[in-house]
Design a protein around this motif. Sequence first.
Motif, PDB file in Angstrom:
ATOM      1  N   HIS A  91       0.825  -1.212   0.000  1.00  0.00           N
ATOM      2  CA  HIS A  91       0.000   0.000   0.000  1.00  0.00           C
ATOM      3  C   HIS A  91       0.862   1.267   0.000  1.00  0.00           C
ATOM      4  O   HIS A  91       0.653   2.169  -0.804  1.00  0.00           O
ATOM      5  N   ALA A  92       1.831   1.291   0.917  1.00  0.00           N
ATOM      6  CA  ALA A  92       2.689   2.478   1.002  1.00  0.00           C
ATOM      7  C   ALA A  92       3.530   2.614  -0.274  1.00  0.00           C
ATOM      8  O   ALA A  92       3.773   3.717  -0.763  1.00  0.00           O
ATOM      9  N   GLU A  93       3.927   1.480  -0.810  1.00  0.00           N
ATOM     10  CA  GLU A  93       4.773   1.516  -2.008  1.00  0.00           C
ATOM     11  C   GLU A  93       3.981   2.008  -3.223  1.00  0.00           C
ATOM     12  O   GLU A  93       4.443   2.864  -3.985  1.00  0.00           O
ATOM     13  N   MET A  94       2.780   1.484  -3.357  1.00  0.00           N
ATOM     14  CA  MET A  94       1.939   1.921  -4.475  1.00  0.00           C
ATOM     15  C   MET A  94       1.544   3.384  -4.302  1.00  0.00           C
ATOM     16  O   MET A  94       1.433   4.124  -5.291  1.00  0.00           O
ATOM     17  N   ALA A  95       1.351   3.807  -3.061  1.00  0.00           N
ATOM     18  CA  ALA A  95       0.976   5.202  -2.810  1.00  0.00           C
ATOM     19  C   ALA A  95       2.078   6.129  -3.321  1.00  0.00           C
ATOM     20  O   ALA A  95       1.799   7.176  -3.907  1.00  0.00           O
ATOM     21  N   TRP A  96       3.333   5.732  -3.109  1.00  0.00           N
ATOM     22  CA  TRP A  96       4.425   6.569  -3.621  1.00  0.00           C
ATOM     23  C   TRP A  96       4.355   6.683  -5.140  1.00  0.00           C
ATOM     24  O   TRP A  96       4.468   7.768  -5.716  1.00  0.00           O
ATOM     25  N   ILE A  97       4.155   5.540  -5.770  1.00  0.00           N
ATOM     26  CA  ILE A  97       4.088   5.553  -7.233  1.00  0.00           C
ATOM     27  C   ILE A  97       2.948   6.453  -7.697  1.00  0.00           C
ATOM     28  O   ILE A  97       3.135   7.334  -8.541  1.00  0.00           O
ATOM     29  N   LEU A  98       1.782   6.263  -7.096  1.00  0.00           N
ATOM     30  CA  LEU A  98       0.619   7.053  -7.528  1.00  0.00           C
ATOM     31  C   LEU A  98       0.797   8.538  -7.241  1.00  0.00           C
ATOM     32  O   LEU A  98       0.270   9.384  -7.961  1.00  0.00           O
ATOM     33  N   ASN A  99       1.560   8.851  -6.205  1.00  0.00           N
ATOM     34  CA  ASN A  99       1.869  10.261  -5.933  1.00  0.00           C
ATOM     35  C   ASN A  99       2.484  10.937  -7.142  1.00  0.00           C
ATOM     36  O   ASN A  99       2.303  12.135  -7.357  1.00  0.00           O
ATOM     37  N   CYS A 100       3.234  10.160  -7.890  1.00  0.00           N
ATOM     38  CA  CYS A 100       3.926  10.727  -9.052  1.00  0.00           C
ATOM     39  C   CYS A 100       3.022  10.830 -10.269  1.00  0.00           C
ATOM     40  O   CYS A 100       3.433  11.315 -11.323  1.00  0.00           O
ATOM     41  N   TYR A 101       1.787  10.359 -10.105  1.00  0.00           N
ATOM     42  CA  TYR A 101       0.800  10.468 -11.188  1.00  0.00           C
ATOM     43  C   TYR A 101      -0.421  11.258 -10.711  1.00  0.00           C
ATOM     44  O   TYR A 101      -1.501  11.142 -11.262  1.00  0.00           O
ATOM     45  N   THR A 102      -0.220  12.005  -9.639  1.00  0.00           N
ATOM     46  CA  THR A 102      -1.296  12.813  -9.071  1.00  0.00           C
ATOM     47  C   THR A 102      -0.794  14.245  -9.019  1.00  0.00           C
ATOM     48  O   THR A 102       0.355  14.474  -8.642  1.00  0.00           O
ATOM     49  N   TYR A 131      -2.914  12.051   1.230  1.00  0.00           N
ATOM     50  CA  TYR A 131      -3.871  11.054   1.719  1.00  0.00           C
ATOM     51  C   TYR A 131      -4.664  10.386   0.577  1.00  0.00           C
ATOM     52  O   TYR A 131      -4.801   9.150   0.541  1.00  0.00           O
ATOM     53  N   PRO A 132      -5.188  11.159  -0.396  1.00  0.00           N
ATOM     54  CA  PRO A 132      -5.980  10.520  -1.454  1.00  0.00           C
ATOM     55  C   PRO A 132      -5.176   9.570  -2.349  1.00  0.00           C
ATOM     56  O   PRO A 132      -5.762   8.634  -2.911  1.00  0.00           O
ATOM     57  N   SER A 133      -3.858   9.779  -2.490  1.00  0.00           N
ATOM     58  CA  SER A 133      -3.099   8.823  -3.321  1.00  0.00           C
ATOM     59  C   SER A 133      -2.944   7.489  -2.601  1.00  0.00           C
ATOM     60  O   SER A 133      -2.905   6.438  -3.240  1.00  0.00           O
ATOM     61  N   LEU A 134      -2.834   7.539  -1.277  1.00  0.00           N
ATOM     62  CA  LEU A 134      -2.792   6.284  -0.510  1.00  0.00           C
ATOM     63  C   LEU A 134      -4.142   5.576  -0.619  1.00  0.00           C
ATOM     64  O   LEU A 134      -4.211   4.365  -0.797  1.00  0.00           O
ATOM     65  N   MET A 135      -5.197   6.354  -0.551  1.00  0.00           N
ATOM     66  CA  MET A 135      -6.531   5.759  -0.691  1.00  0.00           C
ATOM     67  C   MET A 135      -6.711   5.156  -2.083  1.00  0.00           C
ATOM     68  O   MET A 135      -7.285   4.078  -2.242  1.00  0.00           O
ATOM     69  N   ALA A 136      -6.189   5.840  -3.091  1.00  0.00           N
ATOM     70  CA  ALA A 136      -6.253   5.300  -4.455  1.00  0.00           C
ATOM     71  C   ALA A 136      -5.470   3.996  -4.536  1.00  0.00           C
ATOM     72  O   ALA A 136      -5.912   3.021  -5.159  1.00  0.00           O
ATOM     73  N   ALA A 137      -4.310   3.950  -3.866  1.00  0.00           N
ATOM     74  CA  ALA A 137      -3.515   2.716  -3.852  1.00  0.00           C
ATOM     75  C   ALA A 137      -4.314   1.578  -3.220  1.00  0.00           C
ATOM     76  O   ALA A 137      -4.371   0.473  -3.765  1.00  0.00           O
ATOM     77  N   ASP A 138      -4.947   1.861  -2.082  1.00  0.00           N
ATOM     78  CA  ASP A 138      -5.761   0.840  -1.405  1.00  0.00           C
ATOM     79  C   ASP A 138      -6.750   0.196  -2.376  1.00  0.00           C
ATOM     80  O   ASP A 138      -6.940  -1.019  -2.388  1.00  0.00           O
ATOM     81  N   ILE A 139      -7.365   1.054  -3.161  1.00  0.00           N
ATOM     82  CA  ILE A 139      -8.441   0.587  -4.050  1.00  0.00           C
ATOM     83  C   ILE A 139      -7.873  -0.109  -5.286  1.00  0.00           C
ATOM     84  O   ILE A 139      -8.266  -1.216  -5.639  1.00  0.00           O
ATOM     85  N   LEU A 140      -6.909   0.549  -5.934  1.00  0.00           N
ATOM     86  CA  LEU A 140      -6.456   0.078  -7.247  1.00  0.00           C
ATOM     87  C   LEU A 140      -5.620  -1.188  -7.154  1.00  0.00           C
ATOM     88  O   LEU A 140      -5.594  -1.992  -8.083  1.00  0.00           O
ATOM     89  N   LEU A 141      -4.940  -1.396  -6.032  1.00  0.00           N
ATOM     90  CA  LEU A 141      -4.119  -2.606  -5.860  1.00  0.00           C
ATOM     91  C   LEU A 141      -4.935  -3.885  -5.990  1.00  0.00           C
ATOM     92  O   LEU A 141      -4.413  -4.935  -6.351  1.00  0.00           O
ATOM     93  N   TYR A 142      -6.222  -3.789  -5.649  1.00  0.00           N
ATOM     94  CA  TYR A 142      -7.053  -5.002  -5.613  1.00  0.00           C
ATOM     95  C   TYR A 142      -7.987  -5.116  -6.813  1.00  0.00           C
ATOM     96  O   TYR A 142      -8.848  -5.985  -6.843  1.00  0.00           O
TER      97      TYR A 142
END
Length: 331
Positions: A91-102, A131-142
């Motif tokens: 989750h934290a790892e994907m959140a970092w990645i998504l941060n770079c696309y937000t 916060y919303p990029s972490l939430m996006a990671a939570d959702i999109l990972l699954y």
Amino acid sequence: MDTEKKQIALSLIQPSGTITLGNYLGAIRNWVKMQDEFDCIFALADLHTITVRQEPAKMRKNIIDAYASILACGIDVEKTLFFIQSHVHTHAEMAWILNCYTQFGELSRMTQFKDKSAKHADNINAGLFTYPSLMAADILLYQADRVPVGADQMQHLELARDIANRFNGLYPNVFKVPEAYIPKTGARVMSLQDPTKKMSKSDENVNGCVHLLDPPEVIMKKFKRAVTDSEACVRYGEGKDGINNLMDIYGAVTGLSHEQIERDFDGKGYGDFKTAVGEAVVEALRPVKSEYEKLIADKAYLESCYRKADEIALKISSRTLAKAKKKIGFI
Ligand code: TRP
């Protein structure tokens, strides 16, 4: 025959305090109902809670209490994945990645960020902002199809969809673009002391918020003190926020419609109605409370539940993370 593949429904809740009647009627009870129709994935968003400073001992207790409370509400670990976000490092790892696309501009427009930074002006940290990029990671990972969220999280879900679409535009077919799930029966429970505001554990007035584990006499007291109006008529209508809220709560726990409630309380005063609502809530929560007591006494069992779920969550989410990293160009 049940051979059709079910849709994936996913949602998280912050264990930032005790679970409230609002959490229960507005969210968790729907999670329980969704378990047959969907492949459900639920979790405690404990990473999200540290965007606001937490006291360590209290945080530990809140997390385990929330886990036990939600199981006690009827989440069935045999059919539903129920894990703890911070235990699954993807989750934290994907959140970092998504941060770079937000975009900074997108995050700046989030009303929750604006509200929370006004409320915690001394600690407007970067986590609160992203916060919303972490939430996006939570959702999109699954690869979730449906996300049950309340109105206050709709903007974040919209952003998660935008991020998914943007990412898929650059690197095709990585994420499923999720849709909101608005349950047929979901009560929006308001504060008993200020019924224009959502019931919240951070309500300044303790009587505004009913907690799942409040003793019956405390629940009764809070309902008896609930703010109403001067009309003295149990009827749903404009300018009657207090009574509307009590009717919604009563309807949610008894299954009665507004019309039925109006008929049942025709000619009766608010005192009688408040007592009836309090008693109905106490009865509805009684089995939850006793199941919670059983579960919280067995920490080893609780741990076995979340360890198992954490492991499965890691496996599922790792697939999406690996795919995203590969498409981006990591070697
Ligand atoms: N932000 C949500 C809330 O405070 C909790 C949450 C975190 C969530 N991750 C999520 C909800 C993913 C739905 C899906 O209520």
